[in-house]
Design a protein around this motif. Sequence first.
Motif, PDB file in Angstrom:
ATOM      1  N   SER A  34       0.824  -1.206   0.000  1.00  0.00           N
ATOM      2  CA  SER A  34       0.000   0.000   0.000  1.00  0.00           C
ATOM      3  C   SER A  34       0.862   1.261   0.000  1.00  0.00           C
ATOM      4  N   PHE A  35       1.980   1.209   0.679  1.00  0.00           N
ATOM      5  CA  PHE A  35       2.908   2.348   0.669  1.00  0.00           C
ATOM      6  C   PHE A  35       3.454   2.576  -0.734  1.00  0.00           C
ATOM      7  N   SER A  36       3.801   1.493  -1.430  1.00  0.00           N
ATOM      8  CA  SER A  36       4.320   1.648  -2.790  1.00  0.00           C
ATOM      9  C   SER A  36       3.218   2.119  -3.741  1.00  0.00           C
ATOM     10  N   LEU A  37       1.972   1.677  -3.532  1.00  0.00           N
ATOM     11  CA  LEU A  37       0.853   2.168  -4.343  1.00  0.00           C
ATOM     12  C   LEU A  37       0.687   3.667  -4.189  1.00  0.00           C
ATOM     13  N   TYR A  38       0.761   4.117  -2.948  1.00  0.00           N
ATOM     14  CA  TYR A  38       0.568   5.534  -2.659  1.00  0.00           C
ATOM     15  C   TYR A  38       1.642   6.387  -3.321  1.00  0.00           C
ATOM     16  N   GLY A  39       2.827   5.816  -3.570  1.00  0.00           N
ATOM     17  CA  GLY A  39       3.893   6.546  -4.242  1.00  0.00           C
ATOM     18  C   GLY A  39       3.666   6.710  -5.731  1.00  0.00           C
ATOM     19  N   PHE A  40       2.888   5.804  -6.335  1.00  0.00           N
ATOM     20  CA  PHE A  40       2.675   5.835  -7.782  1.00  0.00           C
ATOM     21  C   PHE A  40       1.326   6.418  -8.189  1.00  0.00           C
ATOM     22  N   TYR A  41       0.310   6.282  -7.332  1.00  0.00           N
ATOM     23  CA  TYR A  41      -1.040   6.692  -7.694  1.00  0.00           C
ATOM     24  C   TYR A  41      -1.602   7.662  -6.668  1.00  0.00           C
ATOM     25  N   SER A  42      -2.522   8.502  -7.112  1.00  0.00           N
ATOM     26  CA  SER A  42      -3.167   9.434  -6.195  1.00  0.00           C
ATOM     27  C   SER A  42      -4.215   8.704  -5.357  1.00  0.00           C
ATOM     28  N   LYS A  43      -4.622   9.322  -4.273  1.00  0.00           N
ATOM     29  CA  LYS A  43      -5.637   8.737  -3.391  1.00  0.00           C
ATOM     30  C   LYS A  43      -6.941   8.499  -4.150  1.00  0.00           C
ATOM     31  N   SER A  44      -7.309   9.413  -5.029  1.00  0.00           N
ATOM     32  CA  SER A  44      -8.556   9.251  -5.780  1.00  0.00           C
ATOM     33  C   SER A  44      -8.463   8.089  -6.774  1.00  0.00           C
ATOM     34  N   ASN A  45      -7.301   7.878  -7.392  1.00  0.00           N
ATOM     35  CA  ASN A  45      -7.121   6.741  -8.301  1.00  0.00           C
ATOM     36  C   ASN A  45      -7.199   5.415  -7.545  1.00  0.00           C
ATOM     37  N   ILE A  46      -6.589   5.374  -6.379  1.00  0.00           N
ATOM     38  CA  ILE A  46      -6.618   4.151  -5.561  1.00  0.00           C
ATOM     39  C   ILE A  46      -8.044   3.879  -5.089  1.00  0.00           C
ATOM     40  N   SER A  47      -8.749   4.919  -4.678  1.00  0.00           N
ATOM     41  CA  SER A  47     -10.133   4.753  -4.222  1.00  0.00           C
ATOM     42  C   SER A  47     -11.028   4.243  -5.351  1.00  0.00           C
ATOM     43  N   ALA A  48     -10.869   4.816  -6.538  1.00  0.00           N
ATOM     44  CA  ALA A  48     -11.661   4.387  -7.688  1.00  0.00           C
ATOM     45  C   ALA A  48     -11.338   2.936  -8.045  1.00  0.00           C
ATOM     46  N   SER A  49     -10.071   2.569  -8.015  1.00  0.00           N
ATOM     47  CA  SER A  49      -9.681   1.197  -8.317  1.00  0.00           C
ATOM     48  C   SER A  49     -10.228   0.228  -7.283  1.00  0.00           C
ATOM     49  N   TYR A  50     -10.211   0.639  -6.028  1.00  0.00           N
ATOM     50  CA  TYR A  50     -10.746  -0.203  -4.959  1.00  0.00           C
ATOM     51  C   TYR A  50     -12.239  -0.453  -5.161  1.00  0.00           C
ATOM     52  N   LEU A  51     -12.986   0.613  -5.421  1.00  0.00           N
ATOM     53  CA  LEU A  51     -14.430   0.469  -5.640  1.00  0.00           C
ATOM     54  C   LEU A  51     -14.707  -0.402  -6.860  1.00  0.00           C
ATOM     55  N   TYR A  52     -13.930  -0.228  -7.918  1.00  0.00           N
ATOM     56  CA  TYR A  52     -14.099  -1.049  -9.111  1.00  0.00           C
ATOM     57  C   TYR A  52     -13.791  -2.521  -8.802  1.00  0.00           C
ATOM     58  N   SER A  53     -12.755  -2.762  -8.013  1.00  0.00           N
ATOM     59  CA  SER A  53     -12.406  -4.147  -7.677  1.00  0.00           C
ATOM     60  C   SER A  53     -13.504  -4.810  -6.852  1.00  0.00           C
ATOM     61  N   LEU A  54     -14.201  -4.041  -6.017  1.00  0.00           N
ATOM     62  CA  LEU A  54     -15.316  -4.604  -5.242  1.00  0.00           C
ATOM     63  C   LEU A  54     -16.462  -5.005  -6.156  1.00  0.00           C
ATOM     64  N   LEU A  55     -16.694  -4.213  -7.181  1.00  0.00           N
ATOM     65  CA  LEU A  55     -17.771  -4.525  -8.114  1.00  0.00           C
ATOM     66  C   LEU A  55     -17.440  -5.741  -8.981  1.00  0.00           C
TER      67      LEU A  55
END
Length: 57
Positions: A34-55
């Motif tokens: 998660s730390f490495s994700l935060y270095g490459f992507y913005s919080k909004s991109n991670i949130s959108a990806s998370y919501l998409y992965s749940l769907l």
Amino acid sequence: MPKGASTIEQQFVRTVTAQYQKTLSRKIIEQLLSFSLYGFYSKSNISASYLYSLLCY
């Protein structure tokens, strides 16, 4: 931080990697990923990806 709390990055990593066992090593791996994700992507991109992965899962 309250017991059991996870950041959105950690929840995304857990959903994508499908690691649900409760171990210290899992939490450490989640934290590192998660730390490495935060270095490459913005919080909004991670949130959108998370919501998409749940769907999708």
